[in-house]
Scaffold this active site. Structure first.
Site, PDB file in Angstrom:
ATOM      1  N   GLY A  47      17.662 -11.827  57.205  1.00  0.00           N
ATOM      2  CA  GLY A  47      17.197 -11.902  55.812  1.00  0.00           C
ATOM      3  C   GLY A  47      16.619 -13.240  55.403  1.00  0.00           C
ATOM      4  CG  ASP A 107       7.996  -8.873  58.451  1.00  0.00           C
ATOM      5  OD1 ASP A 107       7.096  -9.579  57.982  1.00  0.00           O
ATOM      6  OD2 ASP A 107       9.168  -8.889  58.030  1.00  0.00           O
TER       7      ASP A 107
HETATM    8  O1  PMV Z   1      10.155  -9.815  55.832  1.00  0.00           O
HETATM    9  P1  PMV Z   1       9.740 -10.945  54.979  1.00  0.00           P
HETATM   10  O2  PMV Z   1      10.776 -11.429  54.029  1.00  0.00           O
HETATM   11  O3  PMV Z   1       9.106 -12.022  55.788  1.00  0.00           O
HETATM   12  O4  PMV Z   1       8.553 -10.426  53.979  1.00  0.00           O
HETATM   13  C1  PMV Z   1       7.452  -9.728  54.441  1.00  0.00           C
HETATM   14  C2  PMV Z   1       6.218 -10.118  53.707  1.00  0.00           C
HETATM   15  C3  PMV Z   1       5.983  -9.482  52.335  1.00  0.00           C
HETATM   16  O5  PMV Z   1       4.605  -9.681  52.082  1.00  0.00           O
HETATM   17  C4  PMV Z   1       6.783 -10.201  51.252  1.00  0.00           C
HETATM   18  C5  PMV Z   1       6.300  -7.999  52.283  1.00  0.00           C
HETATM   19  C6  PMV Z   1       5.391  -7.147  53.142  1.00  0.00           C
HETATM   20  O6  PMV Z   1       5.783  -6.002  53.416  1.00  0.00           O
HETATM   21  O7  PMV Z   1       4.305  -7.572  53.523  1.00  0.00           O
END
Ligand code: PMV
Length: 313
Positions: free
Chosen positions: A102, A151
């Site tokens: 997280g 991601d």
């Molecule tokens: O998984 P994280 O906390 O690195 O967030 C992903 C990036 C966001 O743009 C905030 C959400 C997304 O789905 O692209």
């Protein structure tokens, strides 16, 4: 007891960092993500005389009793086995991870990628990149609600990428070495809530919100140029500008702002939050290894849980 032939397969995936474009990527703007190989997940698949057993930092037990926060990975395992036309039984899946959970470092995507890779390898089946992304995306959908897919794309690529929803992922050219520091606030972020809060902001003030999203899109375009020209100073300014816009969107918090300020005061050329925000990590650009050391020391003194230093080449 039946004696089983020993077969173990292990596969892995690395973490990811969003350099620029988090949140605006959800609204169709481009983003730049980097592999973060200093943190990794290993998934070991082994034949057992039982149901499916999961072993991880957070849970050890049968797949059908997995806690809700790991439900995404359970869905991903079941769907992968379905794709492989194999029963959901008789496997020990052991997950070893150095990716803090997280913190915007792509833990859930990396776990899913390592598991899908290991299951395909275990059953001696070829895995295309498209299939890998599709199956890993299932876990992300559970973790984030409506993920852009950045991601999964970043954790399955070995170099920096240019990512825009519904477009082909592009590999990016880097014109010089860029020295980066990542610092962990030690607090779990909530990407789901941060993404939802921007959606609400659109309802209450669509014009200002759209403007910030557009500006973040422009920052991504300019960052691509700065990376390709090897322009370290421009990149620093762009990171600062992205952090301002993300703060105005409401996804930063006091702890992140404090570390961003600390990094800049200690000499970093630029710093911003990375990932979903409201907890998690910051990323800062420094000139060299010496400066990296003093910025990292200042960050730890000001409460960062951990820092990592790496060079993007
Ligand atoms: O998984 P994280 O906390 O690195 O967030 C992903 C990036 C966001 O743009 C905030 C959400 C997304 O789905 O692209």
């Amino acid at each position: 007891m039946i004696k089983l032939p020993k077969k173990t397969v292990v596969n892995s995936s690395h973490g990811k960092l969003i350099l620029v474009g988090e949140h605006s990527v959800v609204y169709g703007k481009p983003a730049i993500a980097l592999p973060f190989p200093l943190v990794k997940v290993k998934a070991n698949v082994e034949l057992i005389n039982d149901t499916i057993i999961i072993k991880s930092r957070y849970y050890v037990g049968p797949l059908n009793k997995i806690p809700e926060k790991m439900e995404g990975i359970a869905v991903c395992i079941k769907e992968t086995l379905k794709r492989l036309e194999k029963p959901v039984t008789g496997l020990l899946i052991n997950l070893e991870s150095t990716i803090p959970l997280g913190r915007g470092l792509g833990s859930s995507a990396a776990v899913a990628i390592a598991v899908v890779r290991s299951l395909f390898a275990y059953f001696d089946r070829e895995l295309s990149k498209e299939e890998l992304m599709e199956l890993a995306h299932l876990a992300e959908t559970y973790a984030h609600g409506n993920p852009s897919g950045i991601d999964t794309a970043a954790a399955s690529n070995d170099g920096p990428i240019w990512f825009q929803k519904d477009n082909q992922i592009e590999s990016l050219q880097i014109g010089a070495s860029f020295n980066l520091i990542v610092a962990d606030t030690g607090r779990i972020g909530n990407t789901h809530a941060a993404v939802a809060s921007i959606k609400d902001k659109f309802k209450s003030d669509s014009k200002a919100t759209q403007q910030l999203i557009n500006q973040l899109g422009e920052v991504s375009e300019q960052t691509r140029e700065a990376l390709s020209n090897g322009s370290v100073k421009s990149l620093g300014k762009l990171l600062n500008s992205a952090h301002d816009q993300l703060t105005k969107l409401g996804v930063s918090d006091d702890g992140l702002n404090k570390l961003v300020r600390t990094a800049r005061n200690a000499g970093a050329l630029g710093a911003k939050l990375t990932g979903g925000g409201r907890g998690g990590c910051i990323i800062a650009l420094v000139r060299n290894l010496e400066e990296a050391q003093s910025v990292a020391d200042a960050l730890i003194n000001d409460g960062a849980r951990k820092t990592w230093y790496f060079t993007l080449e």
